[in-house]
Scaffold this motif. Structure first.
Motif, PDB file in Angstrom:
ATOM      1  N   ILE A  52      51.210  43.812  50.679  1.00 10.97           N
ATOM      2  CA  ILE A  52      49.961  44.012  49.950  1.00 10.97           C
ATOM      3  C   ILE A  52      50.043  45.232  49.036  1.00 10.97           C
ATOM      4  CG2 ILE A  52      48.654  42.959  51.827  1.00 10.97           C
ATOM      5  CD1 ILE A  52      47.679  45.790  52.551  1.00 10.97           C
ATOM      6  N   ARG A  53      49.035  45.344  48.179  1.00 10.49           N
ATOM      7  CA  ARG A  53      48.907  46.501  47.294  1.00 10.49           C
ATOM      8  C   ARG A  53      48.255  47.680  48.020  1.00 10.49           C
ATOM      9  NH1 ARG A  53      48.170  45.853  41.878  1.00 10.49           N
ATOM     10  NH2 ARG A  53      47.698  48.083  41.945  1.00 10.49           N
ATOM     11  N   GLU A  54      48.300  48.828  47.364  1.00  9.99           N
ATOM     12  CA  GLU A  54      47.773  50.056  47.938  1.00  9.99           C
ATOM     13  C   GLU A  54      46.246  50.082  47.906  1.00  9.99           C
ATOM     14  OE1 GLU A  54      47.369  50.744  43.631  1.00  9.99           O
ATOM     15  OE2 GLU A  54      48.723  49.627  44.929  1.00  9.99           O
ATOM     16  N   GLY A  55      45.653  51.003  48.671  1.00 10.70           N
ATOM     17  CA  GLY A  55      44.213  51.191  48.649  1.00 10.70           C
ATOM     18  C   GLY A  55      43.734  51.560  47.249  1.00 10.70           C
ATOM     19  N   GLY A  56      42.579  51.026  46.845  1.00 12.81           N
ATOM     20  CA  GLY A  56      42.063  51.244  45.500  1.00 12.81           C
ATOM     21  C   GLY A  56      42.406  50.130  44.548  1.00 12.81           C
ATOM     22  N   SER A  57      43.263  49.184  44.985  1.00 14.58           N
ATOM     23  CA  SER A  57      43.646  48.052  44.156  1.00 14.58           C
ATOM     24  C   SER A  57      42.636  46.921  44.297  1.00 14.58           C
ATOM     25  CB  SER A  57      45.031  47.553  44.564  1.00 14.58           C
ATOM     26  OG  SER A  57      45.265  46.250  44.089  1.00 14.58           O
ATOM     27  N   GLY A  58      42.259  46.305  43.165  1.00 16.14           N
ATOM     28  CA  GLY A  58      41.356  45.166  43.205  1.00 16.14           C
ATOM     29  C   GLY A  58      41.976  43.970  43.892  1.00 16.14           C
ATOM     30  N   THR A  59      43.302  43.813  43.762  1.00 16.71           N
ATOM     31  CA  THR A  59      43.984  42.706  44.427  1.00 16.71           C
ATOM     32  C   THR A  59      43.886  42.851  45.944  1.00 16.71           C
ATOM     33  OG1 THR A  59      45.521  42.444  42.578  1.00 16.71           O
ATOM     34  CG2 THR A  59      46.199  41.532  44.689  1.00 16.71           C
ATOM     35  N   ARG A  60      44.047  44.058  46.433  1.00 19.25           N
ATOM     36  CA  ARG A  60      43.910  44.295  47.881  1.00 19.25           C
ATOM     37  C   ARG A  60      42.479  44.020  48.339  1.00 19.25           C
ATOM     38  NH1 ARG A  60      46.305  49.122  51.465  1.00 19.25           N
ATOM     39  NH2 ARG A  60      44.760  49.237  53.116  1.00 19.25           N
ATOM     40  N   GLU A  61      41.499  44.320  47.485  1.00 20.94           N
ATOM     41  CA  GLU A  61      40.106  44.096  47.859  1.00 20.94           C
ATOM     42  C   GLU A  61      39.831  42.632  48.194  1.00 20.94           C
ATOM     43  OE1 GLU A  61      37.424  45.513  44.919  1.00 20.94           O
ATOM     44  OE2 GLU A  61      37.731  47.634  45.425  1.00 20.94           O
ATOM     45  N   VAL A  62      40.547  41.703  47.525  1.00 23.36           N
ATOM     46  CA  VAL A  62      40.352  40.283  47.808  1.00 23.36           C
ATOM     47  C   VAL A  62      40.698  39.980  49.266  1.00 23.36           C
ATOM     48  CG1 VAL A  62      41.138  37.943  47.271  1.00 23.36           C
ATOM     49  CG2 VAL A  62      40.714  39.570  45.420  1.00 23.36           C
ATOM     50  N   LEU A  63      41.818  40.523  49.749  1.00 21.54           N
ATOM     51  CA  LEU A  63      42.208  40.317  51.138  1.00 21.54           C
ATOM     52  C   LEU A  63      41.231  41.001  52.086  1.00 21.54           C
ATOM     53  CD1 LEU A  63      44.207  39.206  53.201  1.00 21.54           C
ATOM     54  CD2 LEU A  63      45.604  41.275  52.862  1.00 21.54           C
TER      55      LEU A  63
END
Length: 287
Positions: free
Chosen positions: A193-204
């Motif tokens: 996954i991406r790091e904290g603060g990433s919109g892509t991570r927010e989806v998960l």
């Protein structure tokens, strides 16, 4: 007193640091210091207190700051009037974009904008959603493009497109357990996954919340700072196993949004790019 002196004074006052202000304005630190000294000497005032290596506004500087900002705003408004009269859109635009948008969505749209408005100079910086929001708030970017949530209430947010993510695994991944029809148990996956603060991570994070699963319970074994790094890691793990396959899953859609500071007046170039990007919206599907 010149507009350049006022711009330098405001930049130093807002950042509390001569070097940072000079970097923002694209000038040398010595040029910024000289402009402040000249302004003070011309009017026999002290605008800043020098405390060791730090600099802070003096009482006179505090009184002068809103007036300096007002003059710069009026000068920008006058420039916009002349642009309207000449029907020529010129100037420069500083854009901060999240990695997803900058990598997959923005390039061809900026290319077509340049064809329509060749006199506008464009520059793009890339970061995650939180970093883009910060750049717009502190004025280092004229506007931002993000796919994640923004937190500040002094930002305007306008939807320009819709994004839909896909989940992919190695082709030889074990049979996936479904908690309901078409809905796999996301706790069965090992996640990159991406790091904290990433919109892509927010989806998960949103998906886990919707399923009533603690994000800490997911099997996250690798966190990376860019989409390209995630892609490379997934591909590296899949090479020995064959190929990738998609997993049917109801991932929530998300908006691509343009964010601007509500207290900063938009130039004609900014309005033109906003209209250009909004006119070319269309759903983007990514793995």
């Amino acid at each position: 007193m010149t507009l350049d002196q006022l711009r330098i004074f405001v930049a130093v006052a807002e950042r509390g640091h001569v070097t940072k202000a000079a970097e923002l304005l694209g000038i040398s630190q010595s040029a910024a210091s000289a402009a402040i000294r000249s302004l003070e000497q011309q009017h026999s005032v002290q605008l800043f207190n020098r405390v060791g290596r730090n600099i802070e506004l003096a009482q006179t500087g505090h009184r002068f700051l809103p007036e300096a900002k007002a003059v710069l705003e009026r000068a920008a408004a006058a420039h916009n009037v002349l642009e309207h009269v000449s029907q020529t859109i010129t100037g420069s635009l500083s854009i901060a974009a999240s990695q997803t948008i900058a990598s997959y969505w923005l390039p061809r749209r900026l290319a077509s904008f340049h064809e329509a408005y060749p006199a506008v100079r464009l520059s793009v910086t890339i970061g995650n959603t939180r970093q883009v929001e910060t750049n717009v708030l502190d004025g280092t970017a004229d506007f931002g493009l993000v796919e994640g949530r923004t937190e500040s209430d002094i930002l305007r947010r306008a939807k320009v497109d819709v994004d839909r993510l896909m989940l992919v695994v190695a082709h030889s991944h074990p049979e996936i357990v479904e908690v309901s029809r078409g809905q796999p148990d996301i706790r069965d996956f090992r996640w990159i996954i991406r790091e904290g603060g990433s919109g892509t991570r927010e989806v998960l994070e949103d998906l886990a919340r919707r399923e009533g699963i603690s994000f800490a319970d997911l099997r996250i074994f690798l966190v990376l700072p860019s989409n390209e790094a995630v892609r490379q890691a997934v591909e590296a793990g899949a090479v020995a196993e064959g190929s990738l396959r998609s997993v049917p899953i109801d991932l929530p859609k998300r908006d691509f949004a343009m964010i601007t500071h509500r207290d900063r007046q938009a130039s004609l170039a900014q309005m033109a790019l906003k209209a250009h990007l909004g006119a070319r919206a269309g759903e983007t599907v990514r793995g």
